[in-house]
Design a protein around this motif. Structure first.
Motif, PDB file in Angstrom:
ATOM      1  N   ARG A  59       0.714  -1.084  -0.050  1.00  0.00           N
ATOM      2  CA  ARG A  59      -0.007  -0.043  -0.006  1.00  0.00           C
ATOM      3  C   ARG A  59       1.013   1.409   0.104  1.00  0.00           C
ATOM      4  NH1 ARG A  59      -5.588  -0.445   0.788  1.00  0.00           N
ATOM      5  NH2 ARG A  59      -6.194  -2.256   1.363  1.00  0.00           N
ATOM      6  N   CYS A  60       0.649   2.179  -0.748  1.00  0.00           N
ATOM      7  CA  CYS A  60       1.104   3.518  -0.852  1.00  0.00           C
ATOM      8  C   CYS A  60       0.875   4.016   0.526  1.00  0.00           C
ATOM      9  CB  CYS A  60       0.500   4.604  -1.710  1.00  0.00           C
ATOM     10  SG  CYS A  60       1.201   6.228  -1.765  1.00  0.00           S
ATOM     11  N   ARG A  62       1.217   7.035   1.282  1.00  0.00           N
ATOM     12  CA  ARG A  62       0.376   8.565   1.537  1.00  0.00           C
ATOM     13  C   ARG A  62      -0.659   8.138   1.399  1.00  0.00           C
ATOM     14  NH1 ARG A  62       1.587  13.837  -2.094  1.00  0.00           N
ATOM     15  NH2 ARG A  62       0.143  15.145  -0.743  1.00  0.00           N
ATOM     16  N   CYS A  63      -1.469   7.350   0.272  1.00  0.00           N
ATOM     17  CA  CYS A  63      -2.870   7.496  -0.052  1.00  0.00           C
ATOM     18  C   CYS A  63      -3.590   6.058   0.418  1.00  0.00           C
ATOM     19  CB  CYS A  63      -3.234   8.084  -1.321  1.00  0.00           C
ATOM     20  SG  CYS A  63      -2.569   6.645  -2.533  1.00  0.00           S
ATOM     21  N   HIS A  65      -3.510   3.359  -1.732  1.00  0.00           N
ATOM     22  CA  HIS A  65      -3.741   2.555  -2.853  1.00  0.00           C
ATOM     23  C   HIS A  65      -2.918   1.508  -2.816  1.00  0.00           C
ATOM     24  CE1 HIS A  65      -6.319   6.067  -4.149  1.00  0.00           C
ATOM     25  NE2 HIS A  65      -6.858   5.211  -4.787  1.00  0.00           N
ATOM     26  N   THR A  77       5.414   4.171  -2.718  1.00  0.00           N
ATOM     27  CA  THR A  77       4.736   5.459  -3.081  1.00  0.00           C
ATOM     28  C   THR A  77       4.259   5.179  -4.533  1.00  0.00           C
ATOM     29  OG1 THR A  77       6.059   6.780  -1.527  1.00  0.00           O
ATOM     30  CG2 THR A  77       4.649   8.110  -3.148  1.00  0.00           C
ATOM     31  N   CYS A  81       1.213  10.240  -6.097  1.00  0.00           N
ATOM     32  CA  CYS A  81       1.574  10.673  -4.751  1.00  0.00           C
ATOM     33  C   CYS A  81       3.006  11.266  -4.672  1.00  0.00           C
ATOM     34  CB  CYS A  81       1.715   9.715  -3.712  1.00  0.00           C
ATOM     35  SG  CYS A  81      -0.094   9.459  -3.221  1.00  0.00           S
ATOM     36  N   ARG A  84       3.022  14.593  -6.174  1.00  0.00           N
ATOM     37  CA  ARG A  84       2.413  15.481  -5.107  1.00  0.00           C
ATOM     38  C   ARG A  84       3.509  15.815  -4.372  1.00  0.00           C
ATOM     39  NH1 ARG A  84      -3.513  12.758  -4.355  1.00  0.00           N
ATOM     40  NH2 ARG A  84      -4.261  13.863  -6.419  1.00  0.00           N
ATOM     41  N   ASP A  89       1.190  18.993  -8.417  1.00  0.00           N
ATOM     42  CA  ASP A  89      -0.136  18.692  -7.890  1.00  0.00           C
ATOM     43  C   ASP A  89      -0.831  17.995  -9.217  1.00  0.00           C
ATOM     44  OD1 ASP A  89       0.065  18.534  -5.280  1.00  0.00           O
ATOM     45  OD2 ASP A  89      -0.457  20.686  -5.162  1.00  0.00           O
ATOM     46  N   GLU A  91      -2.220  15.702 -12.295  1.00  0.00           N
ATOM     47  CA  GLU A  91      -2.389  14.377 -12.197  1.00  0.00           C
ATOM     48  C   GLU A  91      -2.483  13.961 -13.518  1.00  0.00           C
ATOM     49  OE1 GLU A  91      -5.530  12.856  -9.971  1.00  0.00           O
ATOM     50  OE2 GLU A  91      -5.385  14.470  -8.382  1.00  0.00           O
TER      51      GLU A  91
END
Length: 91
Positions: A59-60, A62-63, A65, A77, A81, A84, A89, A91
């Motif tokens: 899993r990431c 940071r988020c 996923h 990561t 992310c 970011r 920022d 996408e």
């Protein structure tokens, strides 16, 4: 029958051997450095899992996923992310 063939390479078809993928997860360059015994066992275990059709995922941090790309797994990561964190920022 074609359904069975599609499952023969569930890892995504890079053509790389499970051993090379497993070593790449550790960012290991066989020409310049030797693995410790515990790292070697982990590479062997991951290679066996890949050979049996399992996929490695983390899993990431940071988020949250799921990540399956070798580069993303290595740094925990995902690409969005990473951008970011670098201050971009888009996408």
């Amino acid at each position: 029958m074609s359904e069975m063939r599609a499952k023969e390479n569930p890892g995504g078809g890079t053509g790389a051997s499970p051993e090379s993928i497993a070593a790449d997860l550790f960012n290991h360059n066989a020409r310049t450095e030797a693995l410790e015994a515990d790292e070697r066992r982990e590479v062997e275990l991951i290679a066996e899992l890949l050979d049996r059709g399992y996929r490695i995922a983390v899993r990431c941090h940071r988020c949250g996923h799921w990540l399956t790309n070798v580069r993303s797994i290595r740094v925990f990561t995902g690409p969005v992310c990473r951008r970011r964190e670098a201050g971009d920022d888009r996408e």
